[in-house]
Design an enzyme around this catalytic site. Structure first.
Site, PDB file in Angstrom:
ATOM      1  N   CYS A   1      51.853  30.699   4.772  1.00  0.00           N
ATOM      2  CA  CYS A   1      51.121  31.245   3.641  1.00  0.00           C
ATOM      3  C   CYS A   1      52.063  32.232   2.966  1.00  0.00           C
ATOM      4  O   CYS A   1      52.523  33.185   3.606  1.00  0.00           O
ATOM      5  CB  CYS A   1      49.847  31.949   4.109  1.00  0.00           C
ATOM      6  SG  CYS A   1      49.042  32.909   2.809  1.00  0.00           S
TER       7      CYS A   1
ATOM      8  N   LYS B   1      52.454  34.176  51.330  1.00  0.00           N
ATOM      9  CA  LYS B   1      52.952  35.244  50.450  1.00  0.00           C
ATOM     10  C   LYS B   1      51.791  35.714  49.567  1.00  0.00           C
ATOM     11  O   LYS B   1      51.480  35.087  48.556  1.00  0.00           O
ATOM     12  CB  LYS B   1      54.117  34.736  49.604  1.00  0.00           C
ATOM     13  CG  LYS B   1      54.813  35.818  48.800  1.00  0.00           C
ATOM     14  CD  LYS B   1      56.047  35.252  48.099  1.00  0.00           C
ATOM     15  CE  LYS B   1      56.761  36.335  47.300  1.00  0.00           C
ATOM     16  NZ  LYS B   1      55.930  36.840  46.196  1.00  0.00           N
TER      17      LYS B   1
ATOM     18  N   TYR C   1      24.554  49.876  58.849  1.00  0.00           N
ATOM     19  CA  TYR C   1      25.841  50.551  58.627  1.00  0.00           C
ATOM     20  C   TYR C   1      25.673  51.657  57.587  1.00  0.00           C
ATOM     21  O   TYR C   1      26.143  52.789  57.775  1.00  0.00           O
ATOM     22  CB  TYR C   1      26.894  49.538  58.159  1.00  0.00           C
ATOM     23  CG  TYR C   1      28.272  50.128  57.949  1.00  0.00           C
ATOM     24  CD1 TYR C   1      29.210  50.150  58.976  1.00  0.00           C
ATOM     25  CD2 TYR C   1      28.626  50.676  56.717  1.00  0.00           C
ATOM     26  CE1 TYR C   1      30.467  50.705  58.788  1.00  0.00           C
ATOM     27  CE2 TYR C   1      29.878  51.238  56.521  1.00  0.00           C
ATOM     28  CZ  TYR C   1      30.796  51.244  57.557  1.00  0.00           C
ATOM     29  OH  TYR C   1      32.031  51.805  57.364  1.00  0.00           O
TER      30      TYR C   1
ATOM     31  N   CYS D   1      43.066  33.362   3.164  1.00  0.00           N
ATOM     32  CA  CYS D   1      43.047  33.697   1.730  1.00  0.00           C
ATOM     33  C   CYS D   1      42.992  32.482   0.819  1.00  0.00           C
ATOM     34  O   CYS D   1      42.983  32.627  -0.411  1.00  0.00           O
ATOM     35  CB  CYS D   1      44.261  34.550   1.381  1.00  0.00           C
ATOM     36  SG  CYS D   1      45.835  33.658   1.462  1.00  0.00           S
TER      37      CYS D   1
ATOM     38  N   SER E   1      63.579  43.420  48.601  1.00  0.00           N
ATOM     39  CA  SER E   1      62.965  42.216  48.059  1.00  0.00           C
ATOM     40  C   SER E   1      63.574  41.005  48.759  1.00  0.00           C
ATOM     41  O   SER E   1      64.564  41.128  49.478  1.00  0.00           O
ATOM     42  CB  SER E   1      63.201  42.136  46.551  1.00  0.00           C
ATOM     43  OG  SER E   1      64.587  42.166  46.283  1.00  0.00           O
ATOM     44  N   LEU E   2      62.981  39.836  48.549  1.00  0.00           N
ATOM     45  CA  LEU E   2      63.458  38.620  49.208  1.00  0.00           C
ATOM     46  C   LEU E   2      64.090  37.672  48.203  1.00  0.00           C
ATOM     47  O   LEU E   2      63.649  37.582  47.055  1.00  0.00           O
ATOM     48  CB  LEU E   2      62.297  37.906  49.909  1.00  0.00           C
ATOM     49  CG  LEU E   2      61.581  38.667  51.030  1.00  0.00           C
ATOM     50  CD1 LEU E   2      60.491  37.786  51.629  1.00  0.00           C
ATOM     51  CD2 LEU E   2      62.558  39.116  52.105  1.00  0.00           C
TER      52      LEU E   2
ATOM     53  N   ASP F   1      24.154  45.236  57.071  1.00  0.00           N
ATOM     54  CA  ASP F   1      24.718  46.217  56.144  1.00  0.00           C
ATOM     55  C   ASP F   1      23.838  47.457  56.042  1.00  0.00           C
ATOM     56  O   ASP F   1      24.346  48.585  55.939  1.00  0.00           O
ATOM     57  CB  ASP F   1      24.875  45.599  54.745  1.00  0.00           C
ATOM     58  CG  ASP F   1      25.989  44.561  54.704  1.00  0.00           C
ATOM     59  OD1 ASP F   1      26.729  44.445  55.701  1.00  0.00           O
ATOM     60  OD2 ASP F   1      26.111  43.876  53.671  1.00  0.00           O
ATOM     61  N   ALA F   2      22.540  47.254  56.066  1.00  0.00           N
ATOM     62  CA  ALA F   2      21.612  48.381  55.916  1.00  0.00           C
ATOM     63  C   ALA F   2      21.771  49.387  57.055  1.00  0.00           C
ATOM     64  O   ALA F   2      21.685  50.603  56.844  1.00  0.00           O
ATOM     65  CB  ALA F   2      20.175  47.871  55.855  1.00  0.00           C
TER      66      ALA F   2
ATOM     67  N   CYS G   1      47.790  38.409   1.623  1.00  0.00           N
ATOM     68  CA  CYS G   1      46.895  37.713   2.558  1.00  0.00           C
ATOM     69  C   CYS G   1      46.369  38.704   3.595  1.00  0.00           C
ATOM     70  O   CYS G   1      47.158  39.378   4.275  1.00  0.00           O
ATOM     71  CB  CYS G   1      47.649  36.587   3.250  1.00  0.00           C
ATOM     72  SG  CYS G   1      46.721  35.793   4.579  1.00  0.00           S
TER      73      CYS G   1
END
EC number: 6.5.1.2
Length: 670
Positions: A421, A114, A37, A406, A83-84, A34-35, A426
């Site tokens: 209550c 999915k 990159y 209360c 949509s399905l 990573d360093a 209250c």
């Protein structure tokens, strides 16, 4: 270095960084640390800063995030993003296979996971990424190009100079989701409910730098113009997309029979928790494009594909306590306090126990191992006890005899399961009434959520809803996390709420049994608060759908001195007490397509809130219900419509998109 040297070095760095990025984010096989990159990236950033004209559209520096946008542009999909239809069991899958074979004969299927994320479209011209969009209503989405550029697994330049439109799912990996919520918790911000919401929220940020910080990922699962490119099957399209540099989910399988499909489904039911991302089912598609064309599509979904939805996930955890809460009507509700557990993508620590009878019937005890699931994959609830795990240390729970807030004695009214209550002063009830009054469905006071109401209440600044209209900027800025700008915005929202129509105020008052729909009917019928206050029980019951119980509750409310005083105060502060809607006449519903129809709303509408849509439907003579059944006439489907849309398709119910709905509203207003 001079410009010519910089140009050569920038080209070298782009090639290196794009290759290293592909190895890391797509292949998951990094060849450099990573360093290294990061060092190369900083070198390229420095060159492009010194020579801005050397910056190219495929430069990896473009993923960092550009300047904030003012708004998202609308994008019309060249090929609709449908949509399905859903399958929920093996029988549904076999029915789907039977329909396919009746139409086209034997067919092979491709099964894919999915992904639980946000469907997107990505368009390339001559190999370069030029536009990305959300699914929206399937026909029109929002341009999120700049945010999609921040997803490092999405190539900015393909391996071939081809023009295409691919479809995929942007998602947030589990690890990124946990990290994001930890950061938000540390900052005192609201947590995301699940990775899907986090991904959707990230991609709809106007500031791409926010999206860049969220570490999203993307799997491509389809090619909108595959046949233009000479590709003859879905499996071949996926292989081609992979060869171009896209990240395609390797967990897919071509199945020759429905039995192989079912085996794949059952395999991933078991393996699902092992994945580093959330899935909510399996997508099954007919592989041959020729057969897909032959099968065609309905108005909303292709007949050559189906989505198998996994059943609601159930998990076992320990019930460590039961907390009793008091609602705005005084109802006392027990809530389970749980050892934190992951359910359907979120960490659950609390779940409803409904009432005392439910606890007794299930024999739920503190210390029990309990089964948790999410009702509709949304609301956590306790569904049972694992009795075999009891060791004798479990403690039976007894509901309190006095209010936990209360200390008033709790009572159970005739015909009710809840303890209540009955103290109108209250503190818990007063606080909950304030929250309800300000809620989106009632007075819709933006910025006045539960946390702010609690602060105001605890500081002694408000005791009832009328006190909201006396608040000052000086009082508000003394609250935690409330600066001058936030205080000014809140005061403006409170002031604006004075102009709401009567039905919102009526619902906001929290009169028992009077929901949003009843408030609408009452406001429309009586037109002013004064007429409603003076109405007799018989006059109230003459209003459609207002029964004896509700009529009694309304007359009781308006006979109370506290209610009379509150309404007089609200009048003094200038709160509107009249109905502003269009009064329904005999002619109005008769002329509308919606007149007398039972309508269900599902998904998110871009042009209005759910309550506003409901008001429009009722104004046009329709009746809105919450669930789809054979008695439903029309389903209005917005963005991300779910199981209600699927059920409507299965039952053959008429489906409107938002455009069709708006056309009907416009026609009636002409």
């Amino acid at each position: 270095m001079d410009r010519q040297q910089a140009k050569r070095r920038a080209a070298e760095l782009r090639e290196l960084l794009n290759r290293y990025g592909y190895e890391y984010y797509v292949l998951d096989r990094p060849s450099v640390p990573d360093a290294e990159y990061d060092r190369l990236m900083q070198e390229l950033i420095a060159i492009e800063k010194q020579y801005p004209e050397l910056k190219t559209s495929d430069s990896p520096t473009q993923r960092i995030g550009g300047p904030p946008l003012e708004a998202f542009r609308k994008v019309t999909h060249r090929v609709p993003m449908m949509s399905l239809a859903n399958a929920f069991n093996e029988g549904d899958l076999r029915d789907f296979d039977r329909r396919v074979r009746q139409e086209v004969g034997e067919a092979a299927y491709v099964c894919e996971l999915k992904i639980d994320g946000l469907a997107v479209s990505v368009r390339y011209e001559d190999g370069y990424f030029v536009q990305g969009a959300t699914r929206g209503d399937g026909t029109t989405g929002e341009d999120i190009t700049e945010n999609l550029k921040t997803i490092r697994s999405l190539p900015l330049r393909l391996n071939e100079p081809v023009s295409l439109e691919a479809r995929g799912e942007a998602f947030m990996p589990k690890a990124s989701f946990l990290r994001l919520n930890e950061e938000r918790q540390a900052r005192g911000e609201e947590l995301f409910a699940n990775p899907r919401n986090a991904a959707a929220g990230s991609l709809r940020q106007l500031d791409p730098k926010v999206a860049a910080s969220r570490q999203l990922d993307l799997f491509v699962y389809g090619l909108a113009n595959a046949e233009e490119l000479g590709i003859e099957s879905h499996s071949a399209a996926l292989s081609y997309l992979q060869s171009l540099g896209f990240k395609v989910n390797p967990e897919r399988r071509r199945c020759a029979t429905i039995d192989e499909v079912i085996a794949f489904v059952n395999e991933w039911k078991e393996k699902r928790p092992q994945l580093p991302y959330e899935i909510d089912g399996i997508v099954i598609k007919v592989d041959s494009f020729a057969q897909q064309r032959q099968l065609g599509a309905t108005a909303k979904s292709p007949r050559w594909a189906i989505a198998y939805k996994f059943p609601a996930e159930e998990v076992v955890t320990t019930l460590i306590g039961i907390e009793v809460n008091v609602g705005r009507t005084g109802a006392v509700t027990p809530t389970a306090i749980l050892e934190p557990v992951r359910v359907a993508g979120t960490t659950v620590q609390r779940a409803t126990l409904h009432n005392e009878d439910f606890i007794r019937e299930k024999d739920i005890r503190i210390g029990d191992a309990v089964i948790i699931k999410k009702a509709g994959d949304i609301i956590p609830e306790v569904v049972g006890v694992v009795v075999d795990r009891r060791d004798g240390d479990e403690v039976p729970f007894t509901m309190p005899t006095h209010c936990p807030e209360c200390e008033s004695e709790l009572v159970r009214l005739d015909g009710e399961v809840a303890l209540r209550c009955l103290n109108p002063k209250c503190p818990a009830q007063l606080r909950e009434r304030l929250i309800h009054f300000a809620s989106r469905s009632a007075m819709n006071i933006e910025g006045l959520g539960e946390k702010v109401v609690t602060q105001l209440f605890n500081a002694g600044l408000v005791h009832d809803v009328a006190d909201l209209y006396q608040l000052t900027k000086e009082q508000l800025v003394g609250l935690e996390r409330m600066g001058e700008k936030s205080a000014a915005n809140l005061l403006a929202a409170i002031e604006a709420s004075k102009q709401n129509s009567l039905e919102r105020l009526l619902f906001g008052l929290g009169i028992r049994y009077v929901g949003a729909k009843a408030a609408q009917l009452l406001a429309e019928h009586f037109e002013t608060m004064e007429r409603l206050e003076a109405a007799t029980k018989d006059e109230l019951m003459a209003v459609p759908e207002i029964g004896e119980k509700m009529a009694d509750s309304i007359t009781t409310y308006f006979s109370q001195p506290e209610a009379v005083e509150l309404l007089n105060e609200l009048r003094t502060y200038g709160v509107n007490m009249a109905y502003k809607g269009r009064k329904r006449t005999a002619e109005t519903p008769a002329s509308s397509v919606l007149a007398g129809k039972t309508v269900v709303l599902t998904g998110k509408l871009a042009s209005m809130s759910r309550n506003e849509a409901k008001e429009q439907i009722e104004r046009l003579g329709g009746r809105v219900t919450g669930s789809v059944s054979r008695s439903t006439d029309i389903v209005i489907a917005g963005e991300d419509a779910g199981s209600k849309l699927d059920k409507a398709q299965q039952l053959g119910i008429e489906i409107w998109d938002e455009t069709r709905f708006l056309q009907e509203i416009s026609r009636e207003e002409q």
